[in-house]
Scaffold this motif. Structure first.
Motif, PDB file in Angstrom:
ATOM      1  N   THR A  20       0.825  -1.216   0.000  1.00 28.70           N
ATOM      2  CA  THR A  20       0.000   0.000   0.000  1.00 28.70           C
ATOM      3  C   THR A  20       0.855   1.259   0.000  1.00 28.70           C
ATOM      4  O   THR A  20       0.560   2.214  -0.727  1.00 28.70           O
ATOM      5  CB  THR A  20      -0.943  -0.003   1.224  1.00 28.70           C
ATOM      6  N   LEU A  21       1.896   1.273   0.809  1.00 28.17           N
ATOM      7  CA  LEU A  21       2.734   2.472   0.883  1.00 28.17           C
ATOM      8  C   LEU A  21       3.502   2.714  -0.414  1.00 28.17           C
ATOM      9  O   LEU A  21       3.618   3.846  -0.878  1.00 28.17           O
ATOM     10  CB  LEU A  21       3.666   2.389   2.082  1.00 28.17           C
ATOM     11  N   LYS A  22       4.006   1.660  -1.031  1.00 24.72           N
ATOM     12  CA  LYS A  22       4.697   1.817  -2.318  1.00 24.72           C
ATOM     13  C   LYS A  22       3.731   2.329  -3.381  1.00 24.72           C
ATOM     14  O   LYS A  22       4.090   3.162  -4.207  1.00 24.72           O
ATOM     15  CB  LYS A  22       5.335   0.494  -2.756  1.00 24.72           C
ATOM     16  N   LYS A  23       2.505   1.819  -3.352  1.00 23.46           N
ATOM     17  CA  LYS A  23       1.478   2.259  -4.296  1.00 23.46           C
ATOM     18  C   LYS A  23       1.159   3.749  -4.106  1.00 23.46           C
ATOM     19  O   LYS A  23       0.729   4.423  -5.035  1.00 23.46           O
ATOM     20  CB  LYS A  23       0.207   1.419  -4.084  1.00 23.46           C
ATOM     21  N   ASN A  24       1.385   4.242  -2.891  1.00 21.27           N
ATOM     22  CA  ASN A  24       1.134   5.650  -2.583  1.00 21.27           C
ATOM     23  C   ASN A  24       2.416   6.496  -2.663  1.00 21.27           C
ATOM     24  O   ASN A  24       2.516   7.540  -2.043  1.00 21.27           O
ATOM     25  CB  ASN A  24       0.483   5.778  -1.204  1.00 21.27           C
ATOM     26  N   ASP A  25       3.391   5.996  -3.420  1.00 21.02           N
ATOM     27  CA  ASP A  25       4.615   6.732  -3.734  1.00 21.02           C
ATOM     28  C   ASP A  25       5.546   6.999  -2.552  1.00 21.02           C
ATOM     29  O   ASP A  25       6.191   8.043  -2.492  1.00 21.02           O
ATOM     30  CB  ASP A  25       4.288   8.061  -4.450  1.00 21.02           C
ATOM     31  N   PHE A  26       5.608   6.057  -1.628  1.00 27.02           N
ATOM     32  CA  PHE A  26       6.583   6.146  -0.545  1.00 27.02           C
ATOM     33  C   PHE A  26       7.730   5.197  -0.845  1.00 27.02           C
ATOM     34  O   PHE A  26       7.542   4.146  -1.454  1.00 27.02           O
ATOM     35  CB  PHE A  26       5.962   5.745   0.801  1.00 27.02           C
ATOM     36  N   GLN A  27       8.929   5.573  -0.393  1.00 23.49           N
ATOM     37  CA  GLN A  27      10.061   4.653  -0.413  1.00 23.49           C
ATOM     38  C   GLN A  27       9.968   3.872   0.897  1.00 23.49           C
ATOM     39  O   GLN A  27       9.926   4.478   1.974  1.00 23.49           O
ATOM     40  CB  GLN A  27      11.363   5.433  -0.494  1.00 23.49           C
TER      41      GLN A  27
END
Length: 122
Positions: A20-27
């Motif tokens: 989910t976090l990667k999908k929301n553009d977080f490293q």
């Protein structure tokens, strides 16, 4: 790109958060215990740490203490994400310096909102 460190020893939670976090553009960085969390936090200087409390080796409270005392991590926000849901546990986490305390089971939407809030400072 904002950096998030997920610290949890439960593989299903780690996988869901990472996706989910990667999908929301977080490293995204992953630690499966407190020792790994401290090493990664020092190396990567994350913007936010999503931190479980009950883990092998070094628990979440010890990781929080380290982050709060380390000068390079003084801007890092810490969100506890724990199954410890008693009022005294929540209060202890906040008293020790956590920026937020969410309990498991948790809403991914609420966690994302909280991460955004911590990063934006609002």
């Amino acid at each position: 790109m904002k950096k998030i460190l997920i610290v949890d020893d439960e593989p299903n939670i780690v996988m869901a958060l990472e996706y989910t976090l990667k999908k929301n553009d977080f490293q995204v960085f992953i630690a499966r215990n407190g020792e790994e969390a401290i090493a990664i936090a020092q190396d990567k200087i994350p913007d936010v740490v999503v931190l479980d409390i009950m883990m092998p080796k070094v628990d979440g409270f010890e990781v929080l203490n380290f982050i709060k005392k380390h000068k390079d991590l003084n801007k890092t926000k810490v969100i506890f994400l724990s199954a410890k849901n008693k009022e005294k546990d929540i209060q202890k986490g906040l008293d020790q310096g956590a920026d937020q305390y969410l309990t498991k089971p948790f809403s991914m939407k609420k966690l994302l909102q909280e991460i955004d809030k911590q990063i934006s400072g609002k």
